[in-house]
Motif scaffolding. Sequence first.
Motif, PDB file in Angstrom:
ATOM      1  N   VAL A 136       0.980  -1.208  -0.059  1.00 56.47           N
ATOM      2  CA  VAL A 136       0.166  -0.031  -0.011  1.00 56.47           C
ATOM      3  C   VAL A 136       0.755   1.081  -0.070  1.00 56.47           C
ATOM      4  N   ASN A 137       0.714   1.939  -1.091  1.00 56.06           N
ATOM      5  CA  ASN A 137       1.524   3.255  -1.137  1.00 56.06           C
ATOM      6  C   ASN A 137       0.547   4.403  -0.860  1.00 56.06           C
ATOM      7  N   ILE A 138       1.022   5.298  -0.041  1.00 58.28           N
ATOM      8  CA  ILE A 138       0.348   6.502   0.201  1.00 58.28           C
ATOM      9  C   ILE A 138       0.787   7.528  -0.685  1.00 58.28           C
ATOM     10  N   GLY A 139      -0.014   8.090  -1.487  1.00 62.42           N
ATOM     11  CA  GLY A 139       0.246   9.127  -2.333  1.00 62.42           C
ATOM     12  C   GLY A 139      -0.427  10.303  -2.077  1.00 62.42           C
ATOM     13  N   SER A 140      -1.012  10.880  -3.163  1.00 61.00           N
ATOM     14  CA  SER A 140      -1.897  12.248  -2.830  1.00 61.00           C
ATOM     15  C   SER A 140      -2.503  12.762  -4.106  1.00 61.00           C
ATOM     16  N   VAL A 141      -3.585  13.289  -4.067  1.00 59.11           N
ATOM     17  CA  VAL A 141      -4.222  13.890  -5.155  1.00 59.11           C
ATOM     18  C   VAL A 141      -3.386  15.119  -5.862  1.00 59.11           C
ATOM     19  N   VAL A 142      -2.419  15.663  -5.181  1.00 57.76           N
ATOM     20  CA  VAL A 142      -1.493  16.673  -5.301  1.00 57.76           C
ATOM     21  C   VAL A 142      -0.858  16.307  -6.660  1.00 57.76           C
ATOM     22  N   GLY A 143      -0.676  14.838  -6.744  1.00 62.68           N
ATOM     23  CA  GLY A 143       0.324  14.130  -7.797  1.00 62.68           C
ATOM     24  C   GLY A 143      -0.549  14.515  -9.211  1.00 62.68           C
ATOM     25  N   TYR A 153       6.986  18.228  -3.954  1.00 61.95           N
ATOM     26  CA  TYR A 153       5.871  17.310  -3.231  1.00 61.95           C
ATOM     27  C   TYR A 153       5.104  16.683  -4.358  1.00 61.95           C
ATOM     28  N   GLY A 154       4.359  17.230  -4.994  1.00 61.33           N
ATOM     29  CA  GLY A 154       3.399  16.572  -6.203  1.00 61.33           C
ATOM     30  C   GLY A 154       4.202  15.747  -6.853  1.00 61.33           C
ATOM     31  N   ALA A 155       5.394  16.263  -7.321  1.00 58.46           N
ATOM     32  CA  ALA A 155       6.250  15.425  -8.398  1.00 58.46           C
ATOM     33  C   ALA A 155       6.409  13.789  -7.638  1.00 58.46           C
ATOM     34  N   THR A 156       6.780  14.006  -6.352  1.00 57.10           N
ATOM     35  CA  THR A 156       7.105  12.861  -5.606  1.00 57.10           C
ATOM     36  C   THR A 156       5.814  11.968  -5.556  1.00 57.10           C
ATOM     37  N   LYS A 157       4.593  12.742  -5.320  1.00 54.20           N
ATOM     38  CA  LYS A 157       3.577  11.839  -5.127  1.00 54.20           C
ATOM     39  C   LYS A 157       2.981  11.322  -6.645  1.00 54.20           C
TER      40      LYS A 157
END
Length: 262
Positions: A136-143, A153-157
């Motif tokens: 399970v990888n926690i990303g973000s809608v920011v990505g 931050y968004g690029a990493t997500k």
Amino acid sequence: MSRLPTVLITGASSGIGAAYAERFARRGHDLVIVARDTGRLEALATRLRSEAGVAIDVVSADLAISDDIARVEKRLREDSSIGVLVNNAGISVAGSFDKQSSADHDRLVAVNATAVMRLAHAVSGRFAEAGDGAIVNIGSVVGLVPEFGQTIYGATKAFVLFLSQGLAFELGPKGVYVQAVLPAATATEIWSRAGADPAALPPMMEVGALVDAALSGFDRREPVTIPPLHDESKWTAFQATRMAMLPGFAQSIPAARYKVDA
């Protein structure tokens, strides 16, 4: 009755990671919880051992440091009881790209991308060989939203989402489940640690609600879970549009719009 797999959770001392620890402990899973703050980890472990009656190991590690990542990698490779990895640890930095320091960028990439990749890689071979396991990888809608202005931050997500989708494509046929979870703004300490202005913060989802939604997606074996997105058809349409572009990527001549008149 077969024993439930042990769950290793990074960034487990607070916020989303701590909520995952609570939920999996209540389900009867033993835990390995990882974070920098040993005191908080020990307090969480003591409470959950008492409340849920599960075994919990505490691993103090800073996932911005390569040697610390290596210690967690070793545990993932060698501990056959671990059947679920929750790559939750993440950091953010306030300010615009041009005002942030190179050291800030290096740490963001180390924790949010490099550590996620390395830990997933450390466990993937064992999971694939066993024909079982979950990442399970926690990303973000920011990505998905460069317009938010959180560029690194968004690029990493975005990396976390692509990594998860790629791993699902490669490891899914071998019996390994991979889930990307994309929260929006969630009420965790990441904001204060990043130096964000509290008055400028948006409305936020409560941590428990976020993790409960993510675990619902986990139980349903969703490849991508987006708890704040109420209209699922928008994600379905996004994916369908992406797939519809694929044949065009195989063209051997440039598109007509790029033709230069002689």
